[in-house]
Design a protein around this motif. Structure first.
Motif, mmCIF file in Angstrom:
data_model
loop_
_atom_site.group_PDB
_atom_site.id
_atom_site.type_symbol
_atom_site.label_atom_id
_atom_site.label_comp_id
_atom_site.label_asym_id
_atom_site.label_seq_id
_atom_site.Cartn_x
_atom_site.Cartn_y
_atom_site.Cartn_z
ATOM 1 N N HIS A 16 0.333 -3.497 -5.637
ATOM 2 C CA HIS A 16 -1.111 -3.102 -4.789
ATOM 3 C C HIS A 16 -1.258 -1.679 -5.566
ATOM 4 O O HIS A 16 -1.127 -0.737 -6.379
ATOM 5 N N GLN A 17 -3.051 -1.374 -5.050
ATOM 6 C CA GLN A 17 -3.483 -0.163 -5.240
ATOM 7 C C GLN A 17 -5.464 0.281 -4.191
ATOM 8 O O GLN A 17 -4.768 -0.714 -3.188
ATOM 9 N N ILE B 39 -7.386 0.483 4.643
ATOM 10 C CA ILE B 39 -6.436 1.331 4.725
ATOM 11 C C ILE B 39 -6.274 2.453 6.598
ATOM 12 O O ILE B 39 -8.042 2.300 6.712
ATOM 13 N N TYR B 40 -5.633 1.777 6.771
ATOM 14 C CA TYR B 40 -5.051 1.885 8.443
ATOM 15 C C TYR B 40 -4.030 3.479 9.380
ATOM 16 O O TYR B 40 -3.182 3.182 8.549
ATOM 17 N N ARG C 122 4.950 9.680 15.440
ATOM 18 C CA ARG C 122 4.384 10.052 13.740
ATOM 19 C C ARG C 122 3.688 8.695 13.594
ATOM 20 O O ARG C 122 3.249 7.427 13.749
ATOM 21 N N ILE C 123 2.169 9.541 12.545
ATOM 22 C CA ILE C 123 0.838 8.618 12.207
ATOM 23 C C ILE C 123 2.224 7.910 9.964
ATOM 24 O O ILE C 123 2.082 8.949 9.782
ATOM 25 N N TYR C 124 1.576 7.464 10.125
ATOM 26 C CA TYR C 124 2.092 6.918 8.790
ATOM 27 C C TYR C 124 0.602 5.474 8.562
ATOM 28 O O TYR C 124 -0.518 5.729 9.396
ATOM 29 N N TYR C 125 0.677 5.563 7.588
ATOM 30 C CA TYR C 125 -0.252 4.679 6.638
ATOM 31 C C TYR C 125 -0.017 2.921 5.966
ATOM 32 O O TYR C 125 0.310 2.858 5.048
ATOM 33 N N ALA C 126 -1.097 2.289 6.561
ATOM 34 C CA ALA C 126 -0.973 1.034 6.306
ATOM 35 C C ALA C 126 -1.845 0.218 5.614
ATOM 36 O O ALA C 126 -3.283 0.771 5.960
ATOM 37 N N LEU C 127 -2.445 -0.295 4.233
ATOM 38 C CA LEU C 127 -2.948 -1.306 3.507
ATOM 39 C C LEU C 127 -2.895 -2.729 4.036
ATOM 40 O O LEU C 127 -1.687 -2.937 3.999
ATOM 41 N N ASP C 128 -3.794 -3.123 4.133
ATOM 42 C CA ASP C 128 -3.384 -4.180 5.472
ATOM 43 C C ASP C 128 -3.918 -5.169 4.320
ATOM 44 O O ASP C 128 -4.821 -5.492 3.217
ATOM 45 N N LEU C 129 -3.416 -6.135 4.207
ATOM 46 C CA LEU C 129 -3.252 -7.349 3.332
ATOM 47 C C LEU C 129 -3.197 -8.512 4.066
ATOM 48 O O LEU C 129 -3.296 -10.108 3.112
ATOM 49 N N LYS D 80 -2.956 -11.539 6.441
ATOM 50 C CA LYS D 80 -1.477 -11.830 7.555
ATOM 51 C C LYS D 80 -0.551 -10.560 8.266
ATOM 52 O O LYS D 80 -0.379 -10.327 8.940
ATOM 53 N N SER D 81 -0.226 -9.221 6.591
ATOM 54 C CA SER D 81 0.447 -8.500 6.963
ATOM 55 C C SER D 81 -0.346 -7.193 6.451
ATOM 56 O O SER D 81 -1.326 -7.073 5.842
ATOM 57 N N TYR D 82 0.647 -6.582 6.255
ATOM 58 C CA TYR D 82 0.148 -4.840 5.904
ATOM 59 C C TYR D 82 1.244 -3.943 4.749
ATOM 60 O O TYR D 82 2.767 -4.710 5.957
ATOM 61 N N ARG D 83 1.140 -3.219 3.928
ATOM 62 C CA ARG D 83 2.200 -2.334 3.775
ATOM 63 C C ARG D 83 2.335 -1.299 4.223
ATOM 64 O O ARG D 83 0.668 -0.528 4.308
ATOM 65 N N LEU D 84 3.023 -0.854 3.951
ATOM 66 C CA LEU D 84 2.893 0.802 4.116
ATOM 67 C C LEU D 84 3.093 1.077 2.857
ATOM 68 O O LEU D 84 3.623 1.213 2.179
ATOM 69 N N ILE D 85 2.228 2.134 3.029
ATOM 70 C CA ILE D 85 2.051 3.742 1.952
ATOM 71 C C ILE D 85 2.964 4.047 1.775
ATOM 72 O O ILE D 85 3.250 5.046 2.465
ATOM 73 N N ASP D 86 3.604 4.200 0.534
ATOM 74 C CA ASP D 86 4.238 4.738 0.389
ATOM 75 C C ASP D 86 4.286 6.449 -1.093
ATOM 76 O O ASP D 86 3.326 6.351 -1.244
ATOM 77 N N GLN D 87 4.517 7.430 -1.257
ATOM 78 C CA GLN D 87 4.085 8.501 -2.333
ATOM 79 C C GLN D 87 4.312 8.355 -3.888
ATOM 80 O O GLN D 87 2.909 8.637 -3.834
ATOM 81 N N THR D 88 5.071 6.986 -3.349
ATOM 82 C CA THR D 88 4.671 7.049 -5.495
ATOM 83 C C THR D 88 3.715 6.309 -5.588
ATOM 84 O O THR D 88 2.651 6.202 -6.851
ATOM 85 N N LEU D 89 3.035 4.973 -4.695
ATOM 86 C CA LEU D 89 2.044 5.077 -4.806
ATOM 87 C C LEU D 89 0.805 5.542 -4.380
ATOM 88 O O LEU D 89 -0.540 5.263 -5.350
ATOM 89 N N LEU D 90 0.441 6.830 -3.503
ATOM 90 C CA LEU D 90 -0.468 8.092 -3.055
ATOM 91 C C LEU D 90 -0.283 8.872 -4.724
ATOM 92 O O LEU D 90 -1.381 9.079 -5.705
ATOM 93 N N LYS D 91 0.506 9.040 -5.535
ATOM 94 C CA LYS D 91 0.907 9.847 -6.972
ATOM 95 C C LYS D 91 0.014 9.262 -7.430
ATOM 96 O O LYS D 91 -0.534 10.106 -8.217
ATOM 97 N N ASN D 92 0.592 7.972 -7.865
ATOM 98 C CA ASN D 92 -0.237 6.999 -8.756
ATOM 99 C C ASN D 92 -1.388 6.685 -8.671
ATOM 100 O O ASN D 92 -2.170 6.461 -10.148
#
Length: 268
Positions: A80-81, A89-90, A118-125, A127-139
């Motif tokens: 993912h990117q 992104i939500y 707490r607020i987390y961030y999701a990449l909407d895909l 039917k579902s979504y992926r919570l965004i992690d620090q590695t993806l953010l850093k990349n």
């Protein structure tokens, strides 16, 4: 026909037959695991829980589980990117007890919201979504401020249609679009300000679970009690519970309301 964990294991093996998957059964824990052969990324299912759902809902429970597993595996196997995907992104609201790391040990991108949330961030895909992690953010070379700004902008674009209910001279509003971001609408400050401006009494807000946002125009003491009971019920019934506490919205700040007991008659 009575469902057993071994029958369920056989059904899942048949339904998830795929040359790219590996399945295994842990007899001691009564869990069924399915994972990608190459990456070993996958998920474990607690079979007795599914048997209980099957006994309540029948074949529909297994259909739903199969769809959930295949969708989760698909997401795990994709790269993912964020760049180019900004409009998907939500923010998602979770309890402060929600993990801050994935099961694989990746730190999730999150920020404080209230003492309860707490607020987390999701990449909407889709039917579902992926919570965004620090590695993806850093990349991507992104900062927390940037993702927060994008996600907050996107949540403001979501519909805020609500159902209205009047109970004991108090007004209750329910946003339940079932899009995964109902509770996230608590971050739409313009919407809260509008509701506050139109409130006859105090504006209270609750996010008992992911799929509802409750706003209450509290016009008497009974209103707090009704809201407390309502929030507790939603919290108990929610698929992804957040908090059973409600908040007063005042000066753009959410302050938890502690309602300790039912309204007691005041002494003369």
């Amino acid at each position: 026909m009575k469902m057993t964990t071994l029958k369920l294991k056989k059904i899942l093996e048949d339904r998830l037959a795929n040359d790219n998957y590996r399945t295994s059964y842990n007899r001691d824990k009564d869990t069924f695991r399915v994972e990608w052969k190459e990456s070993k990324k996958g998920m474990s299912i607690t079979l007795p829980n599914v048997v209980a759902k099957y006994n309540q809902r029948g074949e529909e429970a297994i259909d739903e589980l199969e769809e959930h597993i295949t969708e989760a595996l698909r997401i795990m196997n994709e790269e993912h990117q964020l760049t180019g995907m900004e409009k998907y992104i939500y923010p998602v609201i979770r309890a402060t007890s929600f993990p801050t790391k994935t099961k694989a040990g990746e730190s999730l991108v999150c920020k404080d919201h209230t003492a309860e949330t707490r607020i987390y961030y999701a990449l909407d895909l889709g039917k579902s979504y992926r919570l965004i992690d620090q590695t993806l953010l850093k990349n991507e070379g992104w900062t927390l401020d940037r993702i927060d700004e994008i996600a907050t902008f996107n949540v403001r674009s979501l519909d805020v249609d609500y159902k209205h209910d009047r109970v004991a001279d108090n007004d209750f509003y329910f946003v339940a679009k079932q899009d995964g971001y109902d509770a996230s609408r608590i971050l739409n400050e313009a919407f809260l300000e509008e509701m506050k401006a139109n409130a006859k009494g105090e504006l209270a807000v609750a996010v008992p679970h992911q799929d509802v946002l409750i706003l209450a125009d509290i016009q008497n003491k009974t209103g707090y009690d009704i809201l407390a009971q309502m929030t507790m019920k939603f919290f108990a019934d929610g698929r992804i519970p957040i908090t059973s506490l409600s908040f007063i919205y005042e000066d753009k700040i959410l302050e938890p309301i502690f309602i300790l007991a039912k309204n007691k008659p005041e002494k003369e």
